[in-house]
Design an enzyme around this catalytic site. Structure first.
Site, PDB file in Angstrom:
ATOM      1  N   ASN A   1     -49.477 -72.553  60.956  1.00 53.62           N
ATOM      2  CA  ASN A   1     -48.664 -72.744  59.761  1.00 53.62           C
ATOM      3  C   ASN A   1     -47.197 -73.031  60.120  1.00 53.62           C
ATOM      4  O   ASN A   1     -46.902 -73.526  61.201  1.00 53.62           O
ATOM      5  CB  ASN A   1     -48.797 -71.556  58.796  1.00 53.62           C
ATOM      6  CG  ASN A   1     -48.777 -71.996  57.343  1.00 53.62           C
ATOM      7  OD1 ASN A   1     -47.832 -72.605  56.887  1.00 53.62           O
ATOM      8  ND2 ASN A   1     -49.844 -71.698  56.627  1.00 53.62           N
TER       9      ASN A   1
ATOM     10  N   HIS B   1     -47.749 -75.751  62.772  1.00 58.09           N
ATOM     11  CA  HIS B   1     -48.876 -75.572  63.702  1.00 58.09           C
ATOM     12  C   HIS B   1     -48.469 -75.737  65.168  1.00 58.09           C
ATOM     13  O   HIS B   1     -49.254 -76.231  65.986  1.00 58.09           O
ATOM     14  CB  HIS B   1     -50.011 -76.531  63.355  1.00 58.09           C
ATOM     15  CG  HIS B   1     -50.622 -76.306  62.007  1.00 58.09           C
ATOM     16  ND1 HIS B   1     -50.788 -75.051  61.460  1.00 58.09           N
ATOM     17  CD2 HIS B   1     -51.125 -77.195  61.090  1.00 58.09           C
ATOM     18  CE1 HIS B   1     -51.365 -75.168  60.274  1.00 58.09           C
ATOM     19  NE2 HIS B   1     -51.566 -76.446  60.020  1.00 58.09           N
TER      20      HIS B   1
ATOM     21  N   HIS C   1     -58.639 -74.782  61.902  1.00 54.81           N
ATOM     22  CA  HIS C   1     -58.222 -75.642  60.788  1.00 54.81           C
ATOM     23  C   HIS C   1     -59.375 -76.510  60.283  1.00 54.81           C
ATOM     24  O   HIS C   1     -59.159 -77.681  59.933  1.00 54.81           O
ATOM     25  CB  HIS C   1     -57.044 -76.511  61.224  1.00 54.81           C
ATOM     26  CG  HIS C   1     -56.136 -76.940  60.105  1.00 54.81           C
ATOM     27  ND1 HIS C   1     -56.578 -77.690  59.036  1.00 54.81           N
ATOM     28  CD2 HIS C   1     -54.817 -76.731  59.895  1.00 54.81           C
ATOM     29  CE1 HIS C   1     -55.564 -77.938  58.225  1.00 54.81           C
ATOM     30  NE2 HIS C   1     -54.475 -77.355  58.724  1.00 54.81           N
ATOM     31  N   SER C   2     -60.582 -75.966  60.231  1.00 50.42           N
ATOM     32  CA  SER C   2     -61.707 -76.751  59.709  1.00 50.42           C
ATOM     33  C   SER C   2     -61.571 -76.977  58.208  1.00 50.42           C
ATOM     34  O   SER C   2     -61.113 -76.103  57.469  1.00 50.42           O
ATOM     35  CB  SER C   2     -63.032 -76.045  59.994  1.00 50.42           C
ATOM     36  OG  SER C   2     -63.342 -76.120  61.364  1.00 50.42           O
ATOM     37  N   TYR C   3     -61.982 -78.172  57.791  1.00 46.56           N
ATOM     38  CA  TYR C   3     -62.070 -78.524  56.373  1.00 46.56           C
ATOM     39  C   TYR C   3     -63.542 -78.439  55.986  1.00 46.56           C
ATOM     40  O   TYR C   3     -64.386 -79.156  56.543  1.00 46.56           O
ATOM     41  CB  TYR C   3     -61.592 -79.945  56.126  1.00 46.56           C
ATOM     42  CG  TYR C   3     -60.127 -80.203  56.288  1.00 46.56           C
ATOM     43  CD1 TYR C   3     -59.328 -80.535  55.191  1.00 46.56           C
ATOM     44  CD2 TYR C   3     -59.524 -80.170  57.546  1.00 46.56           C
ATOM     45  CE1 TYR C   3     -57.974 -80.818  55.343  1.00 46.56           C
ATOM     46  CE2 TYR C   3     -58.178 -80.444  57.702  1.00 46.56           C
ATOM     47  CZ  TYR C   3     -57.410 -80.768  56.597  1.00 46.56           C
ATOM     48  OH  TYR C   3     -56.074 -81.058  56.759  1.00 46.56           O
TER      49      TYR C   3
ATOM     50  N   ASP D   1     -52.055 -74.897  48.384  1.00 45.94           N
ATOM     51  CA  ASP D   1     -51.684 -74.890  49.797  1.00 45.94           C
ATOM     52  C   ASP D   1     -50.787 -73.673  50.012  1.00 45.94           C
ATOM     53  O   ASP D   1     -49.592 -73.788  50.289  1.00 45.94           O
ATOM     54  CB  ASP D   1     -50.965 -76.180  50.190  1.00 45.94           C
ATOM     55  CG  ASP D   1     -50.789 -76.319  51.696  1.00 45.94           C
ATOM     56  OD1 ASP D   1     -51.346 -75.482  52.437  1.00 45.94           O
ATOM     57  OD2 ASP D   1     -50.080 -77.246  52.140  1.00 45.94           O
TER      58      ASP D   1
ATOM     59  N   GLU E   1     -57.688 -70.907  56.342  1.00 49.82           N
ATOM     60  CA  GLU E   1     -57.104 -70.659  57.656  1.00 49.82           C
ATOM     61  C   GLU E   1     -56.610 -69.215  57.716  1.00 49.82           C
ATOM     62  O   GLU E   1     -55.581 -68.883  57.127  1.00 49.82           O
ATOM     63  CB  GLU E   1     -55.954 -71.619  57.913  1.00 49.82           C
ATOM     64  CG  GLU E   1     -56.306 -73.090  57.753  1.00 49.82           C
ATOM     65  CD  GLU E   1     -55.075 -73.934  57.476  1.00 49.82           C
ATOM     66  OE1 GLU E   1     -54.172 -73.981  58.346  1.00 49.82           O
ATOM     67  OE2 GLU E   1     -54.998 -74.534  56.383  1.00 49.82           O
TER      68      GLU E   1
END
Length: 352
Positions: free
Chosen positions: A80, A106, A179-181, A252, A317
């Protein structure tokens, strides 16, 4: 259960990269790249028993060299944002690269997701792969030589466990995440707005403006679009007339998850897709989770010829609060010299 290795491709430097395939007895599998310790695929059965790849990503390692969306990335040392790309530690100011507005995001622009990791251990019995690397003193501005490992384990219960461990010879910041979507209808299936989400958090961290640095307060979710205490569709309130959502183009934000205590791994979120019947439970020992609804994905060429667009995946996350290193009220991400860093997050998939 089985772990296998194959060539994933070559970087622009000519270096050859391997990818590791973890498969359990049900046929569910995960694939993780040696480059960036990136989760490339995560295939789990739907209600008909058909395997569905539930994470966004790319077909080849060359695309991961760019990876502006951080698909599947292992993020480190610090996930972040850090305001002003600087902080003080032991009275000394540390300057980081500015890679998003005037802030550091990040740890980048050349974070752990752009590094080649070594294989520390491979276990057929545990169905796991452990990567390691040494982050040298001063890498991306962070102090100390940080020896870090990340272990991916796929269980027979279709749970992907990610464990981070490390030690540094100087005081530093350690706040790693993945950070997987996720798209529980399958990558490339469109947006996730009708998928349902529950986050066990009575509070979240409001941000100051569109640069997404928290104000430093914990605000109640009650009576706001930020309330996910009961499962609701991601799209239900995402475009509400609510300043926080307008700042960030949708969700977010960091959610301050309930029942946190150091070392306490507990469920912090659940998601569900009616179309496939796939549900996901997220557990962690972290105090927070950044819920990002993929607001800024735009015409991204992904796997299998798919083009990803706005809100085609969502991230959960796990982390300490954004900019926590500069906010005394937040949980400290400081890792003292010689202290062991350890964090675990698990994503479990089942049919509902």
């Amino acid at each position: 259960m089985s772990v296998s290795e194959r060539k994933f491709g070559e970087l622009s430097t000519g270096e050859e990269i391997s990818i590791y395939h973890l498969e359990n007895k049900s046929g569910a599998y995960a694939e993780i790249s040696q480059f960036g310790a990136i989760l490339v695929k995560l295939c789990v059965p739907d209600r008909e028993g058909k395997l569905v790849d539930v994470v966004l990503g790319y077909d080849n390692v060359e695309q991961y060299e760019e990876n502006g969306c951080f698909f599947g990335a292992t993020i480190g040392r610090s996930g972040n944002r850090i305001a002003g790309a600087k902080f003080s530690i032991l009275g000394k100011e540390v300057i980081l690269p500015q890679n998003e507005n005037e802030n550091n995001l990040h740890s980048g622009p050349d974070g752990f997701e752009k590094k080649i990791w070594s294989v520390l251990a491979l276990s057929q019995e545990k169905n796991s792969i452990t990567f390691s690397r040494i982050s040298p003193d001063g890498e991306n501005g962070f102090p100390g030589e940080f020896r870090i490992s990340v272990k991916f384990e796929l269980t027979e219960e279709n749970e992907l466990k990610i464990c981070y461990s490390g030690i540094c010879d100087e005081d530093t910041v350690a706040n790693m995440t993945n950070h997987s979507y996720f798209n529980l209808a399958g990558e490339g299936s469109g947006d996730v707005l009708n998928q349902k989400l529950c986050i066990h958090a009575h509070a979240y961290n409001p941000v100051c403006d569109s640069h997404s640095i928290p104000t430093g307060e914990n605000a109640s979710v009650e009576g706001t679009p930020m309330d996910f205490l009961k499962m609701k569709e991601i799209g239900q309130d995402i475009d509400a007339d609510f300043e926080q959502l307008q700042f960030t183009g949708g969700y977010d934000h960091n959610f301050v998850t309930d029942n946190y205590a150091p070392g306490n791994v507990r469920p912090i979120a659940e998601a569900f897709c009616q179309e496939t019947g796939i549900a996901m439970s997220v557990s962690t020992d972290c105090p927070g989770v950044q819920f990002y609804a993929g607001n800024f994905i735009e015409n991204e060429a992904g796997k299998n010829g798919h083009t990803y667009g706005k809100r085609n995946g969502f991230c959960l996350e796990t982390q300490v609060e954004p900019n926590a290193v500069n906010e005394e009220a937040f949980h400290s991400p400081i890792l003292e010299a010689g202290e062991m860093y350890h964090s675990v997050t698990a994503y479990r998939f089942y049919i509902k």
